[in-house]
Design a protein around this motif. Structure first.
Motif, PDB file in Angstrom:
ATOM      1  N   ALA A  21      39.885  37.160 -16.267  1.00 11.45           N
ATOM      2  CA  ALA A  21      40.101  36.152 -17.303  1.00 11.45           C
ATOM      3  C   ALA A  21      41.569  35.770 -17.443  1.00 11.45           C
ATOM      4  N   HIS A 155      55.771  33.643 -16.922  1.00  7.68           N
ATOM      5  CA  HIS A 155      54.583  32.810 -17.171  1.00  7.68           C
ATOM      6  C   HIS A 155      54.486  32.342 -18.614  1.00  7.68           C
ATOM      7  N   ALA A 340      33.311  34.424 -18.275  1.00  8.61           N
ATOM      8  CA  ALA A 340      32.288  33.659 -17.557  1.00  8.61           C
ATOM      9  C   ALA A 340      32.738  33.462 -16.116  1.00  8.61           C
ATOM     10  N   ASP A 362      52.395  28.052 -25.680  1.00 12.25           N
ATOM     11  CA  ASP A 362      51.809  28.530 -24.420  1.00 12.25           C
ATOM     12  C   ASP A 362      52.765  28.189 -23.292  1.00 12.25           C
ATOM     13  N   GLU A 370      42.490  22.783 -15.591  1.00 14.66           N
ATOM     14  CA  GLU A 370      41.127  22.947 -15.059  1.00 14.66           C
ATOM     15  C   GLU A 370      40.185  21.895 -15.665  1.00 14.66           C
TER      16      GLU A 370
HETATM   17  P1  ADQ Z   1      46.870  32.990 -20.177  1.00 13.58           P
HETATM   18  O1  ADQ Z   1      47.486  33.193 -21.522  1.00 13.58           O
HETATM   19  O2  ADQ Z   1      45.823  33.958 -19.812  1.00 13.58           O
HETATM   20  O3  ADQ Z   1      47.975  32.947 -19.031  1.00 13.58           O
HETATM   21  P2  ADQ Z   1      45.812  30.301 -19.279  1.00 13.58           P
HETATM   22  O4  ADQ Z   1      46.909  29.627 -18.543  1.00 13.58           O
HETATM   23  O5  ADQ Z   1      45.009  29.344 -20.084  1.00 13.58           O
HETATM   24  O6  ADQ Z   1      46.264  31.459 -20.256  1.00 13.58           O
HETATM   25  O7  ADQ Z   1      44.870  30.962 -18.212  1.00 13.58           O
HETATM   26  C1  ADQ Z   1      43.622  31.484 -18.538  1.00 13.58           C
HETATM   27  C2  ADQ Z   1      42.778  31.571 -17.270  1.00 13.58           C
HETATM   28  O8  ADQ Z   1      41.693  32.449 -17.523  1.00 13.58           O
HETATM   29  C3  ADQ Z   1      42.212  30.220 -16.874  1.00 13.58           C
HETATM   30  O9  ADQ Z   1      42.222  30.087 -15.493  1.00 13.58           O
HETATM   31  C4  ADQ Z   1      40.771  30.294 -17.402  1.00 13.58           C
HETATM   32  O10 ADQ Z   1      39.838  29.561 -16.643  1.00 13.58           O
HETATM   33  C5  ADQ Z   1      40.479  31.769 -17.322  1.00 13.58           C
HETATM   34  N1  ADQ Z   1      39.540  32.109 -18.409  1.00 13.58           N
HETATM   35  C6  ADQ Z   1      39.689  31.900 -19.713  1.00 13.58           C
HETATM   36  N2  ADQ Z   1      38.583  32.273 -20.391  1.00 13.58           N
HETATM   37  C7  ADQ Z   1      37.713  32.736 -19.500  1.00 13.58           C
HETATM   38  C8  ADQ Z   1      36.386  33.278 -19.562  1.00 13.58           C
HETATM   39  N3  ADQ Z   1      35.709  33.396 -20.700  1.00 13.58           N
HETATM   40  N4  ADQ Z   1      35.846  33.662 -18.421  1.00 13.58           N
HETATM   41  C9  ADQ Z   1      36.494  33.552 -17.248  1.00 13.58           C
HETATM   42  N5  ADQ Z   1      37.721  33.038 -17.127  1.00 13.58           N
HETATM   43  C10 ADQ Z   1      38.337  32.647 -18.228  1.00 13.58           C
HETATM   44  C11 ADQ Z   1      49.396  33.110 -18.937  1.00 13.58           C
HETATM   45  C12 ADQ Z   1      50.237  32.228 -19.869  1.00 13.58           C
HETATM   46  C13 ADQ Z   1      49.875  30.756 -19.673  1.00 13.58           C
HETATM   47  C14 ADQ Z   1      50.070  30.371 -18.206  1.00 13.58           C
HETATM   48  C15 ADQ Z   1      49.361  31.369 -17.298  1.00 13.58           C
HETATM   49  C16 ADQ Z   1      49.695  31.111 -15.830  1.00 13.58           C
HETATM   50  O11 ADQ Z   1      50.031  32.606 -21.229  1.00 13.58           O
HETATM   51  O12 ADQ Z   1      50.698  29.922 -20.487  1.00 13.58           O
HETATM   52  O13 ADQ Z   1      49.534  29.078 -17.987  1.00 13.58           O
HETATM   53  O14 ADQ Z   1      49.731  32.704 -17.590  1.00 13.58           O
HETATM   54  O15 ADQ Z   1      51.057  31.027 -15.629  1.00 13.58           O
END
Ligand code: ADQ
Length: 461
Positions: A21, A155, A340, A362, A370
């Motif tokens: 995730a 990140h 998921a 963020d 996505e």
């Molecule tokens: P995150 O804070 O984890 O990442 P994000 O960039 O939105 O946030 O990435 C989340 C990822 O997890 C996405 O690819 C999403 O599809 C996946 N995901 C979320 N919910 C899910 C679920 N229920 N099941 C499966 N997959 C799920 C950190 C930083 C962000 C930065 C990223 C990458 O906080 O700002 O964009 O790193 O650099």
């Protein structure tokens, strides 16, 4: 060509069945090339962890992992990284819990990583460390005698000097970052904040992207992370046949789907988002029975108190909204805490009329990218995006909102629900062009080019 060694807190175990995730894990999967090594924590706790990493080969990549002791992990991960650094870097000083012993534990784990990594490093390796767990790793690797190119990518956001100074070890952390040759940030704003901190806290000289300190120089620049947009778009188009997506589409009975997908984290603005949805239903009763909001948020970091509190709050808000607005044949808010599979997420994005991405702060936010990649060009959904997500710098054709203002989010959702198809298509075309341009591959190449540029390495200023 020199071998790339990626270092991050967690290393995804190849072939693990559970979908990952974390954004970092998802993004780095695209960055691995045969011959590379990925080093980090195994995810296991053991009383006396060995310095010698366990090595696993998969698809040409070597995964090198070490265990941590429970005490070290608590101080490093729960205490300093997620109890102090994460809130600070997300502008939440009130949630920052600094304890000196946690910081020392954080340094200890970074030293252990450096010593362990040194046992498998080759002299001509290029090392690329990732994220706030590993700020001191570069300096400690140099102490181990490593002299190859050393890069770091943050990140999450960075903060201006006036905020960083609240952290008792602010100077040490900035000095640690200055030990790398190249430091990458998600946006120019974060890169500038870091350069300002180096100047104000350490007296460094800043010239454009170059920071000079103690006779050496580094490059601090913006390299926004992306996704493999084409592959994701194809996955979304294919996923109509995904069973769960099919079931969800059927259950909508023609109603519009609004979707939110986030790790359960207080930086993601979830209570404000739920509140906004309640206001939409209250102020625009014509939308009642014509919309479903689905929030998918897998639990994370439950060892940290704030995350447990957030969960309880979201349970309460879900109950309140559904209690107030539900009818016998309509439940306005669906809320799931399960991870998921990626294909399912891609399919859900595709059938959604609105993507609601409203973090309070963020680094980037890959869900926004996505969602855009997954939309059908002929009948696209609308992205409602926080101005405080790094992604808003690129995705300015989205409906940009202030995530602290539930009424503004509600207004944007109303605009999205009533937007004419021509405007939706126009906005989608502009957004899609951006996510196809700033991909994961471009991000990776830009960083490696910067890191391998000979002029950047350990020069005398
Ligand atoms: P995150 O804070 O984890 O990442 P994000 O960039 O939105 O946030 O990435 C989340 C990822 O997890 C996405 O690819 C999403 O599809 C996946 N995901 C979320 N919910 C899910 C679920 N229920 N099941 C499966 N997959 C799920 C950190 C930083 C962000 C930065 C990223 C990458 O906080 O700002 O964009 O790193 O650099």
């Amino acid at each position: 060509m020199a071998r790339i060694v990626i270092v991050s807190n967690r290393v995804p175990i190849p072939k693990a069945r559970v979908p990952a995730a974390g954004g970092l894990t998802v993004a780095l999967r695209d960055l691995l090339i045969p011959g590379a090594m990925w080093f980090g924590w195994s995810g296991r706790l053991s009383p006396e962890p060995s310095l010698q990493p366990a090595l696993v080969e998969a698809r040409g990549v070597t995964y090198a992992t070490v265990d941590l002791s429970a005490e070290a992990h608590r101080a490093f991960y729960v205490g300093f990284a997620n109890g102090a650094l994460w809130p600070l870097l997300h502008f939440r000083l009130g949630l920052m819990h600094y304890r000196r012993e946690d910081y020392l534990g954080y340094l200890g784990v970074n030293r252990f990583f450096a010593e362990s990594l040194a046992t498998v490093l080759q002299a001509d390796d290029t090392v690329w460390a990732h994220d706030y767990h590993l700020l001191p790793l570069g300096r400690l690797l140099r102490q181990q005698g490593f002299s190859g190119p050393l890069g770091f990518f943050l990140h999450v956001p960075f903060v201006p000097p006036s905020m960083l100074e609240a952290m008792p070890v602010a100077r040490e952390l900035v000095a640690d970052l200055c030990a790398y040759d190249v430091v990458g940030f998600q946006t120019e704003e974060h890169a500038r904040d870091f350069r300002d901190c180096a100047q104000r806290l350490l007296g460094a000289t800043v010239d454009g992207e170059t920071v000079r300190l103690n006779g050496r120089q580094l490059r601090a620049f913006a390299d926004p992370i992306g996704i493999d947009a084409e592959a994701f778009a194809e996955e979304a188009a294919r996923s109509a046949s995904d069973k769960l997506v099919h079931r969800v589409a059927g259950s909508l009975s023609g109603r519009a789907l609004a979707v939110g997908v986030d790790r359960m984290d207080y930086s993601k603005g979830l209570p404000q988002r739920f509140e906004a949805y309640g206001r939409l239903l209250e102020r625009h009763p014509d939308h009642r029975r014509h919309i479903h909001f689905m929030q998918i948020c897998p639990r994370s970091r439950e060892e940290v108190d704030e995350y447990r509190k957030l969960r309880a709050e979201l349970d309460r808000l879900t109950g309140r909204i559904n209690g107030r607005f539900s009818e016998f044949d309509w439940t306005p808010l669906r809320y799931s805490t399960r991870p998921a599979p990626r294909a399912t997420l891609a399919g859900l994005y595709r059938i959604a009329r609105i993507g609601v991405v409203t973090p309070l702060r963020d680094g980037m936010n890959l869900v926004a990218k996505e969602f855009v990649a997954a939309q059908p060009d002929d009948d696209p959904g609308v992205l409602v995006l926080s101005r405080f997500a790094g992604a808003a710098h690129e995705l300015d054709a989205a409906l940009i909102v202030n995530p602290f203002d539930p009424d503004a989010i509600a207004d944007a959702m109303h605009v999205a629900l009533t937007m004419p198809i021509e405007e939706r298509r126009e906005r989608q075309a502009a957004l899609k062009a951006k996510v196809l341009r700033t991909t994961a591959a471009v991000y990776c190449q830009r960083f490696l080019d910067a890191l391998r540029a000979p002029a950047r390495r350990l020069q005398a200023a």
